[in-house]
Design a protein around this motif. Sequence first.
Motif, PDB file in Angstrom:
ATOM      1  N   ALA A  48       0.778  -1.211  -0.048  1.00 61.06           N
ATOM      2  CA  ALA A  48      -0.159   0.225   0.030  1.00 61.06           C
ATOM      3  C   ALA A  48       0.798   1.081   0.328  1.00 61.06           C
ATOM      4  CB  ALA A  48      -1.019   0.099   0.698  1.00 61.06           C
ATOM      5  N   LEU A  49       1.975   1.181   0.320  1.00 59.92           N
ATOM      6  CA  LEU A  49       3.139   2.069   0.762  1.00 59.92           C
ATOM      7  C   LEU A  49       3.364   3.195  -0.906  1.00 59.92           C
ATOM      8  CD1 LEU A  49       5.860   1.654   2.879  1.00 59.92           C
ATOM      9  CD2 LEU A  49       3.656   2.940   3.159  1.00 59.92           C
ATOM     10  N   SER A  50       3.082   1.944  -1.910  1.00 63.27           N
ATOM     11  CA  SER A  50       3.475   2.321  -3.382  1.00 63.27           C
ATOM     12  C   SER A  50       2.408   2.179  -4.487  1.00 63.27           C
ATOM     13  CB  SER A  50       4.633   1.540  -3.368  1.00 63.27           C
ATOM     14  OG  SER A  50       4.722   0.277  -3.481  1.00 63.27           O
ATOM     15  N   ASP A  51       2.013   1.601  -3.857  1.00 61.41           N
ATOM     16  CA  ASP A  51       0.390   1.044  -4.779  1.00 61.41           C
ATOM     17  C   ASP A  51      -0.208   2.379  -5.293  1.00 61.41           C
ATOM     18  OD1 ASP A  51      -1.087   1.313  -2.817  1.00 61.41           O
ATOM     19  OD2 ASP A  51      -1.901  -0.587  -3.523  1.00 61.41           O
ATOM     20  N   ASN A  52      -0.645   3.843  -4.766  1.00 59.97           N
ATOM     21  CA  ASN A  52      -1.438   4.897  -5.328  1.00 59.97           C
ATOM     22  C   ASN A  52      -0.171   5.891  -5.776  1.00 59.97           C
ATOM     23  OD1 ASN A  52       0.064   4.635  -2.601  1.00 59.97           O
ATOM     24  ND2 ASN A  52      -1.897   6.648  -2.062  1.00 59.97           N
ATOM     25  N   LEU A  53       1.042   5.974  -5.505  1.00 62.03           N
ATOM     26  CA  LEU A  53       2.167   6.189  -6.030  1.00 62.03           C
ATOM     27  C   LEU A  53       2.617   5.949  -7.187  1.00 62.03           C
ATOM     28  CD1 LEU A  53       4.589   7.824  -3.404  1.00 62.03           C
ATOM     29  CD2 LEU A  53       2.959   8.792  -3.887  1.00 62.03           C
ATOM     30  N   LEU A  54       2.589   4.573  -7.377  1.00 60.88           N
ATOM     31  CA  LEU A  54       2.549   4.274  -9.119  1.00 60.88           C
ATOM     32  C   LEU A  54       1.773   4.185 -10.368  1.00 60.88           C
ATOM     33  CD1 LEU A  54       4.511   0.944  -7.748  1.00 60.88           C
ATOM     34  CD2 LEU A  54       5.686   2.755  -8.747  1.00 60.88           C
ATOM     35  N   GLU A  55       0.264   4.446  -9.434  1.00 64.43           N
ATOM     36  CA  GLU A  55      -0.677   4.399 -10.702  1.00 64.43           C
ATOM     37  C   GLU A  55      -1.048   6.268 -10.719  1.00 64.43           C
ATOM     38  OE1 GLU A  55      -3.821   3.428  -8.463  1.00 64.43           O
ATOM     39  OE2 GLU A  55      -3.504   1.243  -8.186  1.00 64.43           O
ATOM     40  N   ILE A  56      -0.380   6.840 -10.078  1.00 63.29           N
ATOM     41  CA  ILE A  56      -0.216   8.412 -10.717  1.00 63.29           C
ATOM     42  C   ILE A  56       0.167   8.792 -12.291  1.00 63.29           C
ATOM     43  CG2 ILE A  56       0.460  10.616 -10.277  1.00 63.29           C
ATOM     44  CD1 ILE A  56       0.503   9.822  -6.972  1.00 63.29           C
ATOM     45  N   SER A  57       1.028   8.089 -12.965  1.00 63.03           N
ATOM     46  CA  SER A  57       1.484   8.272 -14.289  1.00 63.03           C
ATOM     47  C   SER A  57       0.579   8.119 -14.848  1.00 63.03           C
ATOM     48  CB  SER A  57       3.502   7.820 -14.248  1.00 63.03           C
ATOM     49  OG  SER A  57       2.669   6.387 -14.189  1.00 63.03           O
ATOM     50  N   SER A  58      -0.386   5.993 -14.359  1.00 64.68           N
ATOM     51  CA  SER A  58      -0.999   6.047 -15.630  1.00 64.68           C
ATOM     52  C   SER A  58      -2.094   6.677 -15.764  1.00 64.68           C
ATOM     53  CB  SER A  58      -1.352   4.520 -15.379  1.00 64.68           C
ATOM     54  OG  SER A  58      -0.789   4.098 -15.181  1.00 64.68           O
TER      55      SER A  58
END
Length: 448
Positions: A161-171
């Motif tokens: 959860a620490l990373s998934d919402n940040l990784l989704e931002i570019s998409s």
Amino acid sequence: MFISRFIRKSLNSVMKGVSGNLSANIGYGFFFKWTKLFAITTSAQTIIQLTGLLSGILIIRLLPTSEYALYTLANTMLGTMTVLADGGISAGVMSQGAKVWQDRQKLGVVIVTGFKVRKKFGVFSLLISMPILFYLLINHGASLLTAFLIILCIIPSFLAALSDNLLEISSKLHQGLGKLQKNQMLASVGRFVMITGALLVVPFTFVAVLGNGISRIWANIQLKKISADLADPLQKPDPIVEKEILFVVKRSLPGAIYYCISGQITIWLISIFGSTQSLAHVGALSRLTTILTIFTTLFSTLLIPRFARLKEDRKLLVRRFIHLQIALLCISLCVVGLVTAFPAQVLWILGKEYTNLKLEILLMAISSCMAMLTGVTYSVIVSRGWIIKPAIYISINILLQLILVLNVDLSKTSNVLLFSIVDFSASYIILIVYFVFKIYRLKTKVIL
């Protein structure tokens, strides 16, 4: 049919505003393109959320009531830990990323910087949340071994959860939704298979929690590859970008801490004032309203990034904001109407232990709709970098909550749900007033 036509028209209007003045033919093609995208996105999210709903229902049916109460506590604390670890970081990354979304290197700098800040907040969140979860688990009948296993198994989900919402931002900024949704669907199916398969053999809370974590970690490995195509992950953190993100965090963190409590107010109140059975009831009822996540995800994926990219045109912002609010209200009315008309049929899904909760399921539906309205509205406002002063927002809500706590019997499930409805309604009204205030300041060119 009327609602479908209305949402289509609203979406068409929102998308036209982003593109500017288009000719009639181009406008038709533009409308067709976004109607198709809306349909595809809705279909994908429906599959994802229905799979998640099915997983949740099977967990309810496979776990004993006492175990499901512990699962509810663990799942709620996971959400709290995630919100606390974010503290407004994702909102800051979204607002900064929206300025440079077409440049892969610059967008990479923003996301890498966001990860740097997120790691520090993650450690803090873990150290604060785990002792509280341990105490609550023991208080509701868990043995020392069970509490330890649940805490150990929740860590993989938290790390993901620490990373998934940040990784989704570019998409989301690029609207490259196909790969993103495929990844989400595979993760949802993987979670369903792992959790239900394991619970048929070992029906314990820690097994369900671990299954969720493993599937999310696998999904994040794939998500990193998707994000790397749009945002260069090899860039170094930028102190200037970090300063801008921390400015948003500074304004958001008090509200995020407050939301850790108020966002799951029903669970926390029941865990303190109610019984273990009542805790299981609230957790089970909340599962039925996860269908609203389809709409929340739809708005956060399709519309909020575009709202963040709109020019600072007062009339345009007001018009798009009103369209979003009307769409949210129509969805909420449909959900509450459905639950009102068919309460017995809805409760049948949960099993015989929950069939007498007709009033509670209606109150839960209203509460969840108000939570959706509040959450999406907050995200829309924050996407513009507009952060309400925590002292104002929190003070008003805490005062209202204290009045309710002193005058309401919170050992009853129905009263706790009424408490949450009033709480979310007050938050929603405050956000609407703040949006009007920011629009007025924008009109007069005064910077807050």
